[in-house]
Design an enzyme around this catalytic site. Structure first.
Site: not given
Length: 397
Positions: A140, A168-170, A173
């Site tokens: 992230d 960044g991850d969320l 997703g």
């Protein structure tokens, strides 16, 4: 109530955050998510906080899923995955590009097993990308920096600051879930599966909206502005007598009401502040005037005044206040689950409020391998003897 994705089966090969965030959305909406974990489990099980050796990090992102613990480095483990692909609608993975191909499970191989499969890959820089970026590791923080997001986050003139959540991850997703749902609709119409290629970098660049157009239209390179908006004034947090309050004054009508609320009607028609473009142009003169005024009362006092004028505002809540906030709880955005080996614990709820098929937190995060026997026996029709043999050979836990 039945979720809108009831009847959709997802084989989840993902780990830590971006992929699990995607599959949690699908699970909240009713999909059956079978999470395949290696013998040591998802890396997220090693991230704190911990209670009774159980990871709060893992718990927060893996509710509503089933855990099957299988060693995919063995031929028998690969057979289990092949069997699951045959009966699944979706496969989600977030390994480095090339990892799944080495295992023998590229999209090309998977669609031979199940032509209608929707295969979603999430990685830092995308699968269809420049060769030198195809296997580049990414966390992230890497994409927050690479995307430019960190260059516009933090106090004005200060060093770059990481956004306080793994955005960044969320974001990746969430984009993956949107891509999968779109692919499911396409398959419903055509019978075709497809590869959904999600890049963490793409997601954050997509979210730079105003920053990118400011640069391309004006040549100005945006920088951090603290809580201030780059093109709307006043639209920021102000220090009060005891804390801070946010005042997003988004148009000239609100500006007039705001000036009345703070007792400065003389500012409404001021030649330097009459319109938003003027206020933005002259913000270095305007903001100090407002800062001095806002310091004269407490946050609560300003909240009561702004309520009378129906102005938008917000205190800057700390997490403890959010967890106990009445509207957050009314919307069920903090829910209590009974987590095995942990007990009662509060986690975030689901944001999908729909009148007929709302999202729902139904089950806690699974223990490692909790559903291995159930899935092998009930879905894949393995016999008790076969399951016993696989366990003896350390193919499953």
């Amino acid at each position: 109530m039945k979720g809108p994705l009831e009847g959709i089966r997802v084989t989840d090969l993902s780990h830590v955050l971006a992929g699990p965030a995607c599959t949690m959305i699908l699970a909240d909406l009713g999909a059956e998510v079978i999470k395949l974990e290696p013998p040591d489990g998802d890396d997220a099980r090693q991230f704190g906080p911990f209670k009774n050796d159980q990871s709060g990090y893992f718990i927060s992102i893996n509710r509503n899923k089933k855990s099957v613990c299988v060693n995919l480095k063995t031929e028998e483990g690969k057979r289990i995955l092949r069997d699951l692909i045959k009966i699944s609608d979706v496969v989600v993975e977030n390994f480095r590009p090339g990892t799944m191909k080495k295992l023998g499970f590229s999209y090309e191989e998977m669609k031979k097993i199940n032509p209608g499969i929707i295969y979603c890959s999430i990685c830092g820089f995308g699968h269809d990308t420049l060769p030198e970026y195809s296997s580049k590791p990414a966390y992230d923080m890497v994409v927050q920096g690479y995307s430019g997001l960190m260059s516009i986050t933090g106090p004005e003139g200060g060093p770059p600051v990481r956004v306080g959540t793994s955005i960044g991850d969320l974001v990746a997703g969430h984009h993956a879930a949107i891509g999968i749902l779109s692919a499911l609709i396409h398959r419903e119409k055509t019978g075709e599966g497809q590869h959904v290629d999600i890049s963490m970098l793409d997601g954050l660049v997509y979210f730079l909206e105003n920053a990118i157009v400011r640069y391309t239209m004006t040549g100005e390179i945006p920088g951090p502005l603290g809580t201030a908006h780059p093109t709307i004034t006043p639209f920021q947090a102000f220090k009060t007598k005891d804390h801070y309050i946010i005042t997003p004054i988004g148009n000239d009508k609100l500006w007039a009401l705001f000036c009345e609320a703070i007792g400065r009607v003389d500012l409404i028609e001021h030649p330097k502040f009459k319109t938003n473009p003027l206020r933005n142009e002259n913000k270095k003169e305007l903001i100090p005037i407002l800062e001095e005024i806002m310091l004269t009362k407490t946050t609560q006092e300003w909240m009561e005044i702004f309520d009378k004028y129906n102005l938008p505002y917000s205190p800057i809540n700390t997490v403890d206040k959010v967890v106990n906030d009445p509207v957050v709880n009314y919307r069920k955005m903090v829910v209590e689950i009974d987590q095995p080996l942990v007990g009662k614990v509060k986690i975030t709820g689901t944001p999908f409020h729909m009148s007929k098929t709302p999202g729902e937190v139904r089950t806690p995060a699974p223990l490692l391998g909790e559903h291995t026997d159930e899935v092998l026996k009930n879905l894949l029709n393995y016999t008790e003897e076969e399951i016993k043999t696989l366990r003896e050979k350390s193919v499953i836990n």
